[in-house]
Design a protein around this motif. Structure first.
Motif: not given
Length: 503
Positions: A122, A117-118, A126-127, A130, A114, A330
């Motif tokens: 993302a 992704a951020r 979305a993060a 995923c 997570h 993501s």
């Protein structure tokens, strides 16, 4: 080789465009709930004989023995050293403690996906989506639900991702990424493939600071070199020879299992038990449309190569590919309704094996295994039987307050071998095979290797037969599957003639 194309907006702007991201408190609450769920699943999941050598290695290392030098270990060396303090503190609860530790490492892995992704940009939803999809994969749920060596390297790999996807990479973050990726490989050799892929990528894209990455790997390289120096032959056999040769020997009578069609079927099956298969398809389509291959794509490919090289392929082998896969997912625009339905369907399928395992009445629960271990300890105490125990189920011994005989630290996995080593090599590497059973007078414990633990009961039968043939006394352990065998009493030594001075 191209870098993943940058987003047109920063992570902060992305969050603003998609609504307020979850607060830190909410994220911590979700992680706490996930930890409770994973720990519960880990404690309820039936026993698997794969856990034997990892519990034994942690327990033996906690008591000062060294992998390779003092007992065989069939993996790269990091995990026994990192998990030994947990075993020392947990004592008779070592086995469940290691399961709990792996469950928590699973939470760390999800949190790092997570975060990565951020960091990459993302959107919050979305993060989060995923990371949640990754959490439903059976590949992950099995790996973090048992006391194996999959959760630690996955967490180390995932922890490196937020560092390597940053727009600006400093010397410090590059060195830390190198340390984490090298540590993942030192915990499980298949993670060397993503680590090397990143190293090669960094040589091409110099903003990743390859010199700093290399500097970060130095402590791990030194540790691995020291482990090798303690027993070069044991290190080579445990990390290279056994993984390369043992499967072919074990499946010699079932050649289909090591065939390419079987590998293809198994790989698709394991990926389909969770969202990994549609994620891989969507990411591959996106890469094709972009006509670019970015850093995360190379890490995914490296993880897949690591999974597909061994024969046969098991679900946990695919784990090195998943952290980068779900971070990469993501960054893809929200898919169509059909794709969303597919992801939901596969995610539910990923939960099915764990539900089936919990409902399996033929499996042995960890609670029952711990109870049996304590019963073994009480029986041995009453009989005055001390010292290391010869057994193919060393994972039950911490509950019995006993250590395994170092020659049986690998559980059933070397014992079932027949031609990998000769007798002299076995002696040198602290190993005993079924083909050359040698009893040293230690107490023997049988009964734990069988269908209830996904094992082969014939191996325990061979050990029990050898004990009976050598005159050992059988001692059933009340209320358990186990039988202990006490070595025959040694005959008193014949009196030596008294020397005298007669001519």
């Amino acid at each position: 080789m191209e870098r993943f194309p940058p987003l047109p907006c920063s992570p902060a702007k992305a969050g603003a465009q998609s609504g307020h991201p979850p607060s830190r408190v909410n994220i911590l609450l979700m992680l706490a709930a996930l930890a409770i769920l994973f720990i519960t699943l880990a404690l309820l999941r039936p026993v698997d004989h794969d856990e034997s050598q990892y519990v034994a290695a942690a327990a033996l290392t906690a008591h000062g023995l060294l992998p390779y030098r003092d007992f065989a270990y069939l993996q790269t060396p990091l995990q026994p050293y990192l998990f030994a303090p947990v075993a020392a503190l947990a004592g008779p609860w070592t086995w469940p403690a290691l399961r709990i530790l792996n469950a928590l490492l699973g939470v760390v892995t999800i949190a790092c996906i997570h975060t990565a992704a951020r960091t990459l940009g993302a959107k919050p939803k979305a993060a989060l989506a995923c990371a949640a999809l990754f959490a439903t994969c059976d590949i992950l749920l099995f790996s973090i639900g048992t006391a194996r060596n999959d959760a630690l390297p996955a967490a180390l790999l995932a922890a490196a991702l937020p560092l390597i996807v940053r727009p600006a990479i400093t010397h410090k973050t590059a060195a830390l990424a190198g340390l984490l990726l090298a540590s993942a490989a030192a915990a499980k050799i298949s993670y060397a493939f993503p680590a090397l892929a990143y190293g090669v990528y960094a040589l091409v894209d110099r903003r990743h600071r390859p010199a700093a990455i290399l500097l970060g790997t130095v402590p791990v390289i030194a540790f691995v070199a020291w482990s090798y120096a303690t027993s070069p032959a044991g290190f080579v056999f445990g990390t290279f020879t056994f993984p390369a040769r043992a499967p072919a020997e074990y499946y010699a009578l079932r050649p289909w299992k090591t065939s390419l069609p079987a590998k293809a079927i198994d790989t698709l099956k394991f990926l389909a038990l969770g969202a990994a298969l549609p994620a891989l398809a969507l990411v591959a389509r996106d890469a094709w449309r972009r006509r670019t291959v970015g850093l995360l794509d190379w890490l995914i490919l490296a993880g897949l190569i690591a999974a597909l090289l061994p024969f046969p392929t098991w679900r946990q082998y695919l784990l090195p590919a998943l952290p980068a896969l779900f971070v990469r997912l993501s960054m893809i625009p929200p898919p169509s309704r059909a794709w969303r339905i597919a992801f939901a369907t596969f995610a539910i399928a990923g939960l099915a094996p764990s539900v089936a395992a919990l409902a399996d009445s033929d499996g042995l629960s960890l609670t029952q295994a711990q109870r049996e271990g304590r019963a073994v300890g009480r029986t041995l105490d009453r009989r005055g039987l001390e010292g290391p125990i010869t057994t193919l189920s060393p994972q039950v011994l911490p509950a019995a307050n006993r250590l395994p005989d170092p020659a049986f630290a690998t559980g059933p996995f070397y014992f079932r071998s027949t031609t990998l080593l000769d007798a002299s090599q076995e002696r040198a590497l602290h190993l005993i095979s079924r083909a050359r059973i040698k009893l040293d007078g230690s107490t023997i414990l049988t009964g734990g290797e069988g269908p209830a633990t996904s094992g082969d009961a014939s191996l325990d039968h061979a050990l029990a037969s050898a004990a009976r043939d050598a005159g050992y006394d059988a001692i059933p352990i009340p209320g358990t599957r186990f039988t202990a065998f006490r070595p025959p009493a040694r005959a008193p030594a014949s009196p030596q003639p008294v020397p005298h001075n007669s001519p």
